[in-house]
Design a protein around this motif. Sequence first.
Motif, PDB file in Angstrom:
ATOM      1  N   GLU A   1     -53.657  11.497 -85.326  1.00 58.99           N
ATOM      2  CA  GLU A   1     -52.338  11.664 -85.935  1.00 58.99           C
ATOM      3  C   GLU A   1     -51.369  10.930 -85.015  1.00 58.99           C
TER       4      GLU A   1
ATOM      5  N   ASN B   1     -48.314   9.016 -83.630  1.00 57.87           N
ATOM      6  CA  ASN B   1     -46.860   8.869 -83.693  1.00 57.87           C
ATOM      7  C   ASN B   1     -46.299   8.051 -82.530  1.00 57.87           C
TER       8      ASN B   1
ATOM      9  N   VAL C   1     -45.955   8.754 -79.575  1.00 56.75           N
ATOM     10  CA  VAL C   1     -45.336   9.545 -78.500  1.00 56.75           C
ATOM     11  C   VAL C   1     -46.159  10.799 -78.216  1.00 56.75           C
ATOM     12  N   TYR C   2     -45.853  11.392 -77.117  1.00 60.51           N
ATOM     13  CA  TYR C   2     -46.354  12.729 -76.796  1.00 60.51           C
ATOM     14  C   TYR C   2     -45.367  13.714 -77.408  1.00 60.51           C
ATOM     15  N   GLY C   3     -45.698  14.236 -78.583  1.00 60.29           N
ATOM     16  CA  GLY C   3     -44.771  15.165 -79.213  1.00 60.29           C
ATOM     17  C   GLY C   3     -44.608  16.440 -78.395  1.00 60.29           C
TER      18      GLY C   3
ATOM     19  N   ASP D   1     -52.281  10.498 -80.574  1.00 67.34           N
ATOM     20  CA  ASP D   1     -52.394   9.194 -79.939  1.00 67.34           C
ATOM     21  C   ASP D   1     -52.385   9.324 -78.421  1.00 67.34           C
ATOM     22  N   GLY D   2     -51.655  10.316 -77.902  1.00 70.01           N
ATOM     23  CA  GLY D   2     -51.718  10.549 -76.464  1.00 70.01           C
ATOM     24  C   GLY D   2     -53.080  11.108 -76.112  1.00 70.01           C
TER      25      GLY D   2
HETATM   26 MG   LIG Z   1     -48.514  11.674 -80.398  1.00 72.76          MG
END
Ligand SMILES: [Mg+2]
Lengths: 614, 614, 349, 349
Positions: free
Chosen positions: D136, D138, D140-142, D110-111
């Motif tokens: 994918e 989420n 956030v920036y995993g 998403d980032g």
């Molecule tokens: Mg993400």
Amino acid sequence: MATTHVAAQEAEASVEPQQVVNDLSIQVATVNGSGSQTANMVLLRAIFQMGIPVSGKNLFPSNIAGLPTWFTIRASKQGYIARRKEVDFLVAMNPETADEDVRDIRPGSAVVYDERLNLNRLRKDLVFYPVPFDQLVAPVCPDAKLRKLVRNMIYDGVVAKLLGVEMEEIHKALQKQFRKKAKAAELNWNAAKAGYEFAEKKLPKADRFYLTRMDATRGKIIIDGNAAAALGAMFAGVTVVTWYPITPSSSLCETLIEYMKRYRIDPETKKATFAIVQAEDELAAIGMVLGAGWAGARAMTSTSGPGISLMSEFVGLGYYAEIPGVIFDIQRVGPSTGLPTRTSQGDVLSTAFLSHGDTRHPMLFPASVEECFSMAIAAFDLAEELQTPVFVMSDLDLGMNNWMADPFAYPEKPIARGKVLSKEDLERLGAFERYRDVDGDGVGYRTLPGTDHPAAGYFTRGSGHNAKAIYSERPHDYTDNMDRLARKFETARLRVPAPDIREAAGREVGIIAYGTSHWAVVEALDQLRQEHELDISYCRLRAFPFNEVVRDFVRRHRRVYVVDQNRDAQMCQLLRLDMDAQDVKKLRSILHYNGLPLDARSVTDSIVAQEEER
Amino acid sequence: MATTHVAAQEAEASVEPQQVVNDLSIQVATVNGSGSQTANMVLLRAIFQMGIPVSGKNLFPSNIAGLPTWFTIRASKQGYIARRKEVDFLVAMNPETADEDVRDIRPGSAVVYDERLNLNRLRKDLVFYPVPFDQLVAPVCPDAKLRKLVRNMIYDGVVAKLLGVEMEEIHKALQKQFRKKAKAAELNWNAAKAGYEFAEKKLPKADRFYLTRMDATRGKIIIDGNAAAALGAMFAGVTVVTWYPITPSSSLCETLIEYMKRYRIDPETKKATFAIVQAEDELAAIGMVLGAGWAGARAMTSTSGPGISLMSEFVGLGYYAEIPGVIFDIQRVGPSTGLPTRTSQGDVLSTAFLSHGDTRHPMLFPASVEECFSMAIAAFDLAEELQTPVFVMSDLDLGMNNWMADPFAYPEKPIARGKVLSKEDLERLGAFERYRDVDGDGVGYRTLPGTDHPAAGYFTRGSGHNAKAIYSERPHDYTDNMDRLARKFETARLRVPAPDIREAAGREVGIIAYGTSHWAVVEALDQLRQEHELDISYCRLRAFPFNEVVRDFVRRHRRVYVVDQNRDAQMCQLLRLDMDAQDVKKLRSILHYNGLPLDARSVTDSIVAQEEER
Amino acid sequence: MASTATSPAPPRKVNRIGLEIHAYKGNRSTLCAGCGHNAISERIIEAFYELGIEPYRVAKLSGIGCSSKSPAYFLGTSCGFNAVHGRMPSIATGTMLANRTLLALGVSGDGDTASIGIGQFVHLMRRNLPVIYIIEDNGVYGLTKGQFSATADIGSKLKTGVVNDLPPIDTCALAIQLGATYVARSFSGDKRQLLALLEGAIAHHGTSMLDVISPCVTFNDHEGSTKSYSYVKDHDEPLADISFVPFFQDITVDYAPGTATEITLHDGSRVILKKLGEDYDPTNKVEALRVLTQAHDKGEVVTGLFYVDTKRESFLDLLNVVDEPLATLPESRVRPPKTALDEIMEDLK
Amino acid sequence: MASTATSPAPPRKVNRIGLEIHAYKGNRSTLCAGCGHNAISERIIEAFYELGIEPYRVAKLSGIGCSSKSPAYFLGTSCGFNAVHGRMPSIATGTMLANRTLLALGVSGDGDTASIGIGQFVHLMRRNLPVIYIIEDNGVYGLTKGQFSATADIGSKLKTGVVNDLPPIDTCALAIQLGATYVARSFSGDKRQLLALLEGAIAHHGTSMLDVISPCVTFNDHEGSTKSYSYVKDHDEPLADISFVPFFQDITVDYAPGTATEITLHDGSRVILKKLGEDYDPTNKVEALRVLTQAHDKGEVVTGLFYVDTKRESFLDLLNVVDEPLATLPESRVRPPKTALDEIMEDLK
Ligand SMILES: [Mg+2]
Ligand SMILES: Cc1ncc(C[n+]2csc(CCOP(=O)(O)OP(=O)(O)O)c2C)c(N)n1
Ligand SMILES: Cc1ncc(C[n+]2csc(CCOP(=O)(O)OP(=O)(O)O)c2C)c(N)n1
Ligand code: SF4
Ligand code: SF4
Ligand SMILES: [Mg+2]
């Protein structure tokens, strides 16, 4: 479990029976995401609190959990804080790398390890300390889910006992680490104690490494370079901060947010005297910096190599349109899908000439956390005084690792905001010409949008204008402007921080280094003097463009070694471009580019080899 | 209207009474958007068809209509085609610049102008030819809307008469220009005739400039560099082209589209053997090139400085991930809001080291339209053989102006697609390691996605891999890879086009130039020989990295002048980095950076001055 | 007859802050005669004059293109920044962060916005930064001589014969979906509507996005393009006629009562919508998207104020910055005292 | 008892092209245990196995992030390209231009998509390039340790206490508006739905955009975020249950007849939608946008196949490129003959 002395494989690695006191490296091998950072910081701090100079380096993978990671603590009574290649004391917690970890260390070193790993089968020339972690952790940590975390604190206790780290200091460090989380502190303290007690009972001291209290860290702080730079920015009076997350730069802005929330909220209105924006990417981050700088804010962004590349076009505009802004580049190994969690000085050359056209940019090179602080402040002043983007070139090693330092000095000079004309100035002057070189230093006067005077407005664009900021495509207007910009860069040469020079007697050989290489170089200089009777002058660059002082340094030495943490000798190349032509042949390179911080031995060996070859 | 001889203001500009034949510059000053391009091209072509060497340079503003523009035609019996500073014959059509245009030219020059402008009031030392354009245009062009356009053709007729351009050639050139548009051709032809007839009756020849037929252009073509490069790309077998419009690069891809639609449609299926995509920006354009290059296409993009800057990050990935691709940089003055319609060689240094990290890229420097063609082909071969992005560094002067040339030679060598393993190769070999340096030249073997063999697949990323393309963060894997990439760059040094060298007898002084500077340099060499008895060697660079031949050239000369069309001596800097250290002091710079193409006199003057200063 | 006494000058026409229209003009335009962008510049001049905005308060920001040059041709005494291609939004954001008392007027083209600049556009809309964002939309790249932009209509044909076969991006629909709070479309030739929309935008507190169809007479005035002058004249289907009522004037606009939707803007000024044919409610996001999607699919040009939301907080409010310009806060307010540094240092020991 | 004879191996389970599931697996994942991305990788493995796609035909393309690393963990013998942050779409486009016989599978975060990459995303969707685009998602920036991305929910809170106050970008609504022809949302834990959607995407000819909510267990598994596992489990509101019928198999899926909408895909395979509660027609763009806009405003997560258009031509069709891979056309087809050059030269004389 007994130490077996074997014939040393390498001469300098031969095992001597004497005690080694306050001079060792501890390496803790774990997997990331296992929470070992806390245990490592506590151990580091405890040693520091015992008055022993320390440094800690974290070697971590580009992933979040489950891959190998190593933390190295160096304690050095001489105060050396560069990375040391050799490991004396290994804590092997990661089954995946344990065999290799054990294989790589010098004879005579010690290994603390989970007894189930059976590492003592691997070598006979090491001291092995097996620890039944699972057995020890269960009683101190009833919650099975937390055990993985708490295990780590057990090795702190074991190491403390074996090396002589005082448990009170472990306790103090734990308190500091956990602050108000009393329960967590308690749990961890019990684990540390369990480790200590186990070692006391079951692990007779068999190695030769000891830590004992000294008094070399009194009054000092521990901080990482990114936090130091964040503090610098805050005390520089930064007002607009834009960023996009990227390792190893993210923590700079994240720490800045913390500090700004605490110290930069207007006491009356409870409103912020700053704006910090997580931008959608680096192009937007630098665009916001330029917009804000143009409108008069002290603006900054922080990034790493990939971000610098993306900012190229905009930085060129900043150069030509003459807009202040500060860009922190926390350098890492390129490219993006390279080794983003490894250190490098790989952006020096491309940043110097970033963007198409005839562009060049001032860069500052902090070597220490103090300089992260002071150069952040200097960078904002320079950017506004020169009306141009200024880069602060840090690196992962400096930015993300913890460094011991003297407390930072509060800035003496008031904030220098450069040549900005106010409404009152304009009333006095009647008019102004944005790009006229009134003072002969290449820097014109500017106004800020929002200045309530009919003469204040002007139109900003790249190079297509005359001295009055009027659109022009005339060849002469263009060359005049370009020549003024070149003059401005000569002004920059005089204004950037001068190098730090330590002159040797003979003036035969010199060494030039910058940034984090400094710590390896100062240690190498000692090695060269002590082991090879080579007395070498040292010029530590602190900025680009180079002052005349740097040229003089090269002029008065016969051979000058330039230390670069990159493959292409990037700083050496910049020097080659700038030194007197007849001096270019004096320049030699010392290169280090495997992603690990530079160590003194590599520098020493390289100089010795090149001096012999001569 | 009479010529008045006055004392010459400058020595070399003194007016001599002799006839000057086939050696003059005609400058046509108009406003852009007024349709003068056709008239100018017709005049250029007519002179060309008379067998006289010509060149045409268009100086246009960064706008669409209404601003001043100048077109200069140089006719030179010696075959010089560089820009000449001096104007001999001015056609002043633009009221806004007419006064200044007239003021700038040399005594003894001639001026054709709209009589209403009364330009003859301005100077006494010129020959003035007033023309009543409005009166002449009305009868030949009943449609008032078209008159603005057709006026231009009248000056063609006037100039033809005055200088001796044959009207049949004007007619032929007109036919060629308008191709099937018979009516337009007819209208324009009538206008030209009207001008001719007016001049015949009313304008007695009073200047000393003449054009007469010779035989120096037989078999030659006229083409601009962008069209030539487009042809090169087509005959190189390009399959994927991505681009984003930008002056002065757009016409490269736009011309390519035309040619490809004609010559690269599959005769059976009527489908295209290529894909040309106008991307949303330059980041996407280069991304598509890398995606396509990775998947095995011959892929290219074309842009100018701002685009190059935006491509930085991706180009670095291309370097590390080792993906072929060809990037044409039609250089212009930076930055974006600079002088986008002026020529420059300003991207040399930043492109050499484009992107963060240790990166460097091969660049080819075409000097002529022939080389635009041949180097486009060479660039594709190099990119695939070296598996890396390759830059073709043209400029606005070369790309957008019309140049006389010999017809291009059909490529002799078959297309070289580099080390690609097919399904059959894999069946034979069983396996492959993407980054193993099997041949010692630093270039590994690759497979293409879609290769039907279980061993064909591999995972591409930047530098974080070992020789088998497996993810790795190990220091040694990284340095091994970086060292191989450095080796590959040494291979590039051997493979790129060698410089073109003309050796003078004395070998005292040399000159190094590249790209469009060539034409001014060859003329300057003649001037230096004839006027100053200086015999100078010449090394025309054709590529970066430099071959050993370039080092040798510098080695065997005492002083070497490096000609750059930029402020910062960019090529000279690259040479400084690469020459033997003791030779660096031989390098001197000749700089030209006002946005206009370089002229011979500037080179000559600069060398003479520097040689005298010595 | 000859008199040495100078007759008193006729009373100059001035606006509420005493400025003549001249004070709102800029340099002579260097765009093509007849270019829609020039008409928009004129409306901008009028709007700022009529509302009596001090020119020094305005910051003109643009990317690159013919459209992006136009800020030089209005509000000549305001500061302007002609930046790089497609990145005006970030420049505008930085400017407003530095000085929230400014009135940011961003001018962009359809190439500058919908092609290279769509990323920054998306995020500016999402932030609802107080800025007027004008797209001077001609479906082509004017300055680079007429290539298609991402708002070119399917099936439109360049002079070179190239046909566009990709669907146009509807910047209004995007802006609404992403969070902009004042979204409208107009036509450069529709003086009344454009002026009213501009005045509404100036008064609005948040992101105002105006997509103004602005024919390129040189490269896009041909059949098949909805951005050509003739096409727009024929197909323009005004959705709602809006008249703006500045808060410092009496309401003098004549409109049919009973058919009006009145919206109160942040500064107290109001926009009144005259319903045309259908009952359009510009506070209904779903309906706005429906209208736009259907028009888009039919290739129709709908003009008017599609969506307005006066409640959503602007980005600067969310950031909670002080009311004064950050740019010129004195040292005492931006450099914490020595005690602060001491405290921090102590904590790090 | 000891026997030297080897007993015959049990019959291996293979797919229609004779490959075992193993052939579709990749390296061991280095993502966090429990990461939603791993579940998606498993579904990808299943989908390609079940449809019997030859792995060599697949090109795996990604940007940068935890999500973008995942292509290393499936289809190990396919070629993969882990490019730069936010630019997977252009890499995918180039790849498909070079070789249209490939099956491009793009994986992004998403980032990677909604923040830095939104510009390339917009233009990829607009082109309708044949590619499967999986986000994918989420919030956030995993990989950079948990900062908000542009799909983070308003009001969600990071572990550090920072709260997001900007609205999330709805990538599905955008994709539909921009021209993507197969647009769906699912949840990494919904095995059946995700598998069916993936299989539909593989069979679709055009851009398939799948936004898969994929909880980041390390940085976003907290209250307030719709991307956390617990939130999704509670609020997941499946719009339609889809089952995929590959064209090379008999129809064996059980579904209630009479409540089904059947869509025929380009390759002849069909997607069948089971209506849930309401009569959802995935060929109606306006309706799709309505559902998404309303859900978005309510902060709800709707899953299912929102929109499908089997008629719009793909970008490669529009470009009219030959059927064979351009990458490997022989010299004779890409270098025109000498006569062509002669003709051109003659024309330039
Ligand atoms: Mg993400
Ligand atoms: C990075 C970059 N790429 C390309 C260009 C060239 N360029 C200048 S203006 C322009 C397009 C302008 O189109 P639009 O925004 O629609 O403005 P218009 O001229 O139509 O008003 C382009 C591509 C540039 N200046 N910078
Ligand atoms: C140009 C650039 N900027 C920043 C980064 C750092 N970076 C790596 S991954 C990432 C974010 C990934 O987030 P997302 O795409 O959501 O993937 P996730 O890890 O959440 O799966 C960032 C910002 C980078 N690699 N390149
Ligand atoms: S080219 Fe088109 S957009 Fe540009 S100034 Fe002319 S009419 Fe306007
Ligand atoms: S950090 Fe989050 S996104 Fe990354 S691997 Fe771990 S759980 Fe997955
Ligand atoms: Mg446009």
